[in-house]
Write an enzyme that holds these catalytic residues in place. Structure first.
Site, PDB file in Angstrom:
ATOM      1  N   ASP A  46       0.765  -1.191  -0.079  1.00  0.00           N
ATOM      2  CA  ASP A  46      -0.007   0.044   0.180  1.00  0.00           C
ATOM      3  C   ASP A  46       0.855   1.387   0.018  1.00  0.00           C
ATOM      4  OD1 ASP A  46      -2.290  -1.337  -0.046  1.00  0.00           O
ATOM      5  OD2 ASP A  46      -2.580  -1.497   2.132  1.00  0.00           O
ATOM      6  N   THR A 156      -7.750   2.669   7.622  1.00  0.00           N
ATOM      7  CA  THR A 156      -7.329   1.770   8.091  1.00  0.00           C
ATOM      8  C   THR A 156      -5.451   1.852   8.122  1.00  0.00           C
ATOM      9  OG1 THR A 156      -7.093   0.850   5.648  1.00  0.00           O
ATOM     10  CG2 THR A 156      -8.530  -0.319   7.362  1.00  0.00           C
ATOM     11  N   TYR A 158      -2.826   5.211   9.151  1.00  0.00           N
ATOM     12  CA  TYR A 158      -2.559   6.326  10.479  1.00  0.00           C
ATOM     13  C   TYR A 158      -3.653   6.346  11.210  1.00  0.00           C
ATOM     14  CZ  TYR A 158       0.325   9.552  12.966  1.00  0.00           C
ATOM     15  OH  TYR A 158       0.888  10.351  13.912  1.00  0.00           O
ATOM     16  N   ASN A 159      -4.916   6.721  10.547  1.00  0.00           N
ATOM     17  CA  ASN A 159      -6.238   7.066  11.270  1.00  0.00           C
ATOM     18  C   ASN A 159      -6.509   5.938  12.370  1.00  0.00           C
ATOM     19  OD1 ASN A 159      -8.855   7.904  11.193  1.00  0.00           O
ATOM     20  ND2 ASN A 159      -9.383   5.910  10.849  1.00  0.00           N
TER      21      ASN A 159
HETATM   22  P1  NAP Z   1       4.790   2.762   4.863  1.00  0.00           P
HETATM   23  O1  NAP Z   1       6.198   2.239   5.457  1.00  0.00           O
HETATM   24  O2  NAP Z   1       4.795   3.243   3.250  1.00  0.00           O
HETATM   25  O3  NAP Z   1       3.669   2.402   5.365  1.00  0.00           O
HETATM   26  C1  NAP Z   1       3.606   2.142   6.644  1.00  0.00           C
HETATM   27  C2  NAP Z   1       2.423   1.075   6.768  1.00  0.00           C
HETATM   28  O4  NAP Z   1       1.334   1.404   6.541  1.00  0.00           O
HETATM   29  C3  NAP Z   1       3.059  -0.253   5.717  1.00  0.00           C
HETATM   30  O5  NAP Z   1       2.671  -1.582   6.467  1.00  0.00           O
HETATM   31  C4  NAP Z   1       1.698   0.115   4.942  1.00  0.00           C
HETATM   32  O6  NAP Z   1       1.343  -1.056   4.100  1.00  0.00           O
HETATM   33  C5  NAP Z   1       0.737   0.674   5.567  1.00  0.00           C
HETATM   34  N1  NAP Z   1      -0.294   1.225   4.942  1.00  0.00           N
HETATM   35  C6  NAP Z   1      -0.305   2.260   4.139  1.00  0.00           C
HETATM   36  N2  NAP Z   1      -1.561   2.709   3.618  1.00  0.00           N
HETATM   37  C7  NAP Z   1      -2.373   1.687   4.237  1.00  0.00           C
HETATM   38  C8  NAP Z   1      -3.815   1.929   4.311  1.00  0.00           C
HETATM   39  N3  NAP Z   1      -4.563   2.533   3.310  1.00  0.00           N
HETATM   40  N4  NAP Z   1      -4.373   0.908   4.996  1.00  0.00           N
HETATM   41  C9  NAP Z   1      -3.666  -0.138   5.835  1.00  0.00           C
HETATM   42  N5  NAP Z   1      -2.450   0.160   5.685  1.00  0.00           N
HETATM   43  C10 NAP Z   1      -1.812   1.081   5.162  1.00  0.00           C
HETATM   44  O7  NAP Z   1       5.236   4.460   5.435  1.00  0.00           O
HETATM   45  P2  NAP Z   1       5.233   5.944   4.913  1.00  0.00           P
HETATM   46  O8  NAP Z   1       5.872   5.866   3.372  1.00  0.00           O
HETATM   47  O9  NAP Z   1       5.912   6.427   5.958  1.00  0.00           O
HETATM   48  O10 NAP Z   1       3.631   6.173   5.080  1.00  0.00           O
HETATM   49  C11 NAP Z   1       2.540   5.827   4.067  1.00  0.00           C
HETATM   50  C12 NAP Z   1       1.352   5.727   4.904  1.00  0.00           C
HETATM   51  O11 NAP Z   1       1.704   4.823   6.094  1.00  0.00           O
HETATM   52  C13 NAP Z   1       0.585   6.886   5.673  1.00  0.00           C
HETATM   53  O12 NAP Z   1      -0.039   7.487   4.672  1.00  0.00           O
HETATM   54  C14 NAP Z   1       0.303   6.431   6.975  1.00  0.00           C
HETATM   55  O13 NAP Z   1      -1.007   6.304   6.955  1.00  0.00           O
HETATM   56  C15 NAP Z   1       0.752   5.022   7.004  1.00  0.00           C
HETATM   57  N6  NAP Z   1       1.547   4.994   8.340  1.00  0.00           N
HETATM   58  C16 NAP Z   1       1.130   4.679   9.573  1.00  0.00           C
HETATM   59  C17 NAP Z   1       1.843   4.924  10.744  1.00  0.00           C
HETATM   60  C18 NAP Z   1       1.042   4.294  11.856  1.00  0.00           C
HETATM   61  O14 NAP Z   1       0.054   3.683  11.914  1.00  0.00           O
HETATM   62  N7  NAP Z   1       1.618   4.617  12.955  1.00  0.00           N
HETATM   63  C19 NAP Z   1       3.258   5.396  10.570  1.00  0.00           C
HETATM   64  C20 NAP Z   1       3.523   5.711   9.319  1.00  0.00           C
HETATM   65  C21 NAP Z   1       2.966   5.583   8.169  1.00  0.00           C
HETATM   66  P3  NAP Z   1       2.376  -1.882   3.095  1.00  0.00           P
HETATM   67  O15 NAP Z   1       3.009  -2.836   3.849  1.00  0.00           O
HETATM   68  O16 NAP Z   1       1.420  -2.571   2.326  1.00  0.00           O
HETATM   69  O17 NAP Z   1       3.048  -0.736   2.370  1.00  0.00           O
END
Ligand code: NAP
Length: 257
Positions: A46, A156, A158-159
């Site tokens: 994703d 699903t 960061y939210n």
């Molecule tokens: P990233 O390493 O690309 O993504 C972080 C994790 O979030 C990965 O496991 C990714 O899944 C998962 N993810 C991304 N979009 C998702 C979605 N719509 N539903 C469920 N899981 C999802 O990190 P990044 O490039 O820094 O950020 C990309 C996105 O990741 C951000 O938009 C944010 O929403 C999310 N993120 C979340 C957190 C958290 O939850 N604390 C922290 C950092 C980022 P895959 O393994 O399939 O790529």
């Protein structure tokens, strides 16, 4: 003549599938166009999908994205690496349908930013206060680390980590979620994820956002000289995705945990 590009996560499995994709599409008369292709094939997760959309953000009106996940199922992809043959043949045979998904747009005095998953305003260096306006009316004053506005697809991501609700696919909604809000006798804000109509215009305003960052998916921007951020679903931009099979949403969600 059909044009394509491939965006792959830099790992062994994704790179091998990228090579196969290039070979097969070239054999079938497709031309590589890295600038404004008809279709971007995304190989990874994703996160890779979101990276690909940002890479082509200026030409979204003409690009469609078709993804395969080299891990679990994913929310932006319907195929896993073991389904590669079906993935590529479905694309070649035209067995795909196009769907459009909304993108969030954040406007500040400094520029315009886009979020496929979410737009965040976060300050890790000090308590951030922000007035929150909904459709131009003051709703609350928030104090804490920050606020996150997410799309249905981003619910699903960061939210969810911030305690927000998962929004089922097909619902035209956005969500406002607090990030470490402070709540006591002096400071009060809703303190609950707020699911809103996707036409809602959200504004954050503060006398100082020094040290705060605007997060647009994986990209971050300083808000040091900014006092107001307007967030809404973009009227100009949408993401066009190709789908070749129907994955039951609850199965997809279950694969997340
Ligand atoms: P990233 O390493 O690309 O993504 C972080 C994790 O979030 C990965 O496991 C990714 O899944 C998962 N993810 C991304 N979009 C998702 C979605 N719509 N539903 C469920 N899981 C999802 O990190 P990044 O490039 O820094 O950020 C990309 C996105 O990741 C951000 O938009 C944010 O929403 C999310 N993120 C979340 C957190 C958290 O939850 N604390 C922290 C950092 C980022 P895959 O393994 O399939 O790529």
């Amino acid at each position: 003549m059909f044009t394509y590009a491939v965006v792959a996560r830099p790992d062994e499995v994704s790179n091998a599938l990228k090579q196969q994709t290039d070979d097969i599409l070239t054999q079938h008369g497709y031309t590589l166009d890295e600038t404004a292709p008809d279709t971007v094939l995304v190989i990874g997760g994703d996160g890779t999908f979101i990276y690909a959309v940002h890479k082509y953000i200026d030409v979204l009106d003409r690009v469609r994205f078709f993804g395969i996940h080299t891990g679990t199922l994913g929310f932006y992809t319907d195929y896993r690496d073991t389904d590669f043959e079906e993935f590529i043949q479905t694309f070649l045979n035209g067995g795909v349908s196009e769907y459009s998904y909304p993108i969030l747009e954040a406007k500040t005095e400094r520029g315009t930013y886009y979020g496929i998953n979410e737009i965040r305003v976060e300050n890790a260096s000090r308590t951030q206060d922000m007035d929150v306006y909904l459709n131009g009316r003051l709703f609350e004053t928030f104090r804490g680390t920050g606020l996150c506005v997410s799309t249905q697809l981003g619910s699903t991501a960061y939210n969810r980590s911030a305690g927000g609700a998962v929004i089922q696919e097909g619902l035209s909604l956005i969500e406002l979620t607090e990030i470490a809000g402070i709540h006591h006798s002096k400071y009060r804000s809703l303190n609950s994820p707020f699911i809103l109509d996707d036409k809602t215009e959200i504004s954050f305003s503060s006398a100082s956002l020094k040290g705060a960052l605007l997060g647009a998916d994986s990209e971050v921007f300083s808000l040091d000289d900014v006092t107001k951020i307007d967030v809404s679903v973009s009227k100009e931009k949408q993401v066009k995705m190709l789908k070749g099979r129907n994955v039951y949403y609850f199965d997809r969600l279950h694969s997340l945990f």
